[in-house]
Write an enzyme that holds these catalytic residues in place. Structure first.
Site, PDB file in Angstrom:
ATOM      1  N   CYS A 501       1.578  -1.251  -5.548  1.00 47.30           N
ATOM      2  CA  CYS A 501       1.412  -1.774  -6.739  1.00 47.30           C
ATOM      3  C   CYS A 501       1.667  -0.967  -7.826  1.00 47.30           C
ATOM      4  CB  CYS A 501       0.214  -2.579  -6.830  1.00 47.30           C
ATOM      5  SG  CYS A 501      -0.001  -4.097  -5.630  1.00 47.30           S
ATOM      6  N   PHE A 502       1.025   0.397  -7.653  1.00 42.46           N
ATOM      7  CA  PHE A 502       1.054   1.389  -8.625  1.00 42.46           C
ATOM      8  C   PHE A 502       1.882   2.703  -8.484  1.00 42.46           C
ATOM      9  CE2 PHE A 502      -3.239  -0.677  -8.104  1.00 42.46           C
ATOM     10  CZ  PHE A 502      -3.253  -1.585  -9.387  1.00 42.46           C
TER      11      PHE A 502
END
Length: 534
Positions: A501-502
């Protein structure tokens, strides 16, 4: 644990930006610790997910993603929340910390459970698969087919060895002597023409010798025409205006559209595209297919779990993770029920996640079940027909047993390829947290990447971001590619840990560059996703 310093001593001490350790609230407190910020754009409060930074400089440079407007921004005004206690943290270049933070400085790291521990629930460890009718069809390869273990095991140059073995197997067991020529008119709908041709062909013909002819063009297909054909068709298939695949995954990776049914023939297109991808695979042609990691795993016959959901819809995944920190009062205020809202071209409707789900409230007692059911519905059930047709078409040409030599990272590279990766550009634009830039752990990491082959570097990018697609420069990764050293409480010399996600890779402390390389290579070989291996 050391003793908390008196307030006067803390005020007298200068906090060094590069070495000052960041400590979190001292007990007693109720509930998990959360680091929140106010979005500069929509002014709403949002949550920065763990792992949290350990040094003042990292807190100063922290970026957060607002769940409401999806804007990634620098986080300057922050506050710590521990249960019902909140204290402001005002940080400017790591120095202006303010007296409000003093009571939250202590001489040791937090002792509360991490987000990963909260997610360590049997109900969240579901395994969901999609198996079309031809999933275990042994006609083409034979019922007793299997790769020789010694040839398929990962050793030096494993990826190239696996690919060569796969191609040899295809030539010996799958390829036929059929001749098949596809004729295309550029002025007509290329996608429609190709779909018709692929669906009308028998599996035997699909595995045969293949040529492409563009009408009224003199070019003879010595490989260039076929290469162009695969690129054009795959690009058109993923065009969002066709509403067959949507780029909703991390880094604009594609997953089937839940509203593709507006086209009566949509399932035929998915089956065609499955056949098309399999044909590209055995012809050794590259396609434009930046799928979510979930699709590559399904093609290999692997089950999906909640952790795979982050490669499909990172914003929803983050919101679901955040609900794990909600108490009963907060859940009640949210009004969640065991049903999903479906927006079907302006016509909203509810889909129950279980029988009578629209009348069942979400509470702390059933929260894990709700998260599991909702994520599985969003990732699989809402597009089950589309996924089933895609896999059905793929297995028409290449049986799943033939793919068993690859993991999902390798399968994507074989079909999509990867451009030359500039490690210097990567290093220049990557964000490093947890240690200073000249720390030997950082130097080992970049030296390791310089020594890796381009394919191995690509696997590192896939493991970290969820996609093999590399932008023109690492400058354009959003969020930026981040490497955390000793930030996630990982055991010394253990495996890396990714947060797709990051676009973040967390590494433990390694006792040598050799141990670092061995751990990274092992996790890439296994194709682990999301939370890596523990």
């Amino acid at each position: 644990m050391g003793n908390i310093l008196p307030r006067e001593q803390i005020l007298d001490q200068r906090i060094d930006e590069t070495e000052g350790r960041l400590y979190w609230p001292s007990p007693p407190f109720e509930g998990p610790i959360k680091l929140r910020f106010i979005c500069a754009q929509c002014k709403e409060e949002s949550l920065v997910l763990s792992p949290y930074p350990q040094y003042w400089r990292d807190l100063a440079n922290l970026k957060g993603e607002c769940f409401l407007c999806a804007k990634v921004t620098d986080v300057h005004a922050k506050f710590v929340e521990a249960g019902k206690k909140r204290e402001a943290i005002w940080v400017y270049k790591g120095h202006d910390l303010g007296p409000q933070l003093l009571k939250f400085i202590r001489a040791g790291p937090p002792v509360h459970g991490s987000m990963e521990e909260m997610m360590d629930s049997e109900e969240l460890q579901y395994a969901r698969s999609v198996h079309p009718p031809n999933f275990r069809d042994t006609t083409a390869l034979g019922a007793d087919f299997q790769y020789t273990p010694s040839l398929s095991q990962s050793e030096g140059g494993a990826f190239q060895q696996k690919h060569r073995l796969f191609i040899r197997t295809v030539k010996q067991k799958l390829k036929t002597w059929d001749r098949w020529k596809v004729t295309i008119r550029r002025e007509d709908n290329i996608l429609e023409q190709t779909c018709k041709a692929f669906l009308e062909a028998s599996p035997s013909k699909l595995r045969g010798n293949f040529k492409v002819k563009f009408v009224d063009e003199d070019a003879y297909d010595l490989g260039g025409v076929t290469r162009e054909f695969f690129h054009i068709v795959s690009s058109q298939m993923l065009d969002p205006s066709n509403n067959l695949f949507l780029p909703n995954g991390p880094n604009n990776t594609f997953h089937p559209s839940p509203t593709s049914g507006i086209n009566d023939n949509h399932l035929a297109y998915y089956r065609f595209f499955g056949r098309f991808l399999a044909k590209a695979l055995i012809e050794q042609r590259l396609v434009k297919a930046p799928f979510t990691r979930a699709i590559w795993k399904l093609l290999l016959g692997k089950p999906l779990s909640f952790q795979d959901f982050q490669t499909v819809d990172k914003q929803t995944y983050n919101r679901l993770r955040e609900t794990l920190t909600y108490d009963a009062e907060t859940l009640e205020a949210c009004g969640f029920v065991f049903a999903a809202n479906i927006e079907d071209f302006g016509a909203g409707r509810m889909y129950p996640l279980k029988e009578g789900g629209d009348a069942i409230d979400v509470t702390p007692d059933n929260l894990h079940e709700w998260i599991a059911r909702y994520s599985a519905w969003k990732m699989i059930d809402s597009v089950h027909e589309q996924l089933n047709s895609l896999l059905l078409g793929f297995y028409d040409v290449v049986p799943v047993q033939a793919l068993s030599i690859f993991n999902e990272l390798e399968l994507e590279q074989v079909l999509c390829g990867i451009s030359e990766i500039d490690v210097d550009d990567w290093k220049q634009h990557a964000v490093t947290v947890g240690v200073q830039q000249k720390d030997e752990q950082v130097e080992w990491f970049w030296d390791m990447l310089h020594q890796f082959s381009n394919e191995e570097r690509g696997l590192v990018i896939q493991f970290t971001t969820g996609s093999a697609q590399v932008p023109l420069s690492f400058e354009y990764f959003n969020p930026p590619f981040t490497v955390g050293f000793n930030t996630g409480g990982l055991k010394k010399d253990s495996f890396p840990y990714s947060h797709t996600c990051f676009n973040r890779l967390d590494l433990p402390v390694y006792t040598s560059q050799e141990h670092m390389t061995q751990a990274v290579m092992k996790v890439l070989e296994l194709g682990a996703v999301g939370f890596g291996i523990k």
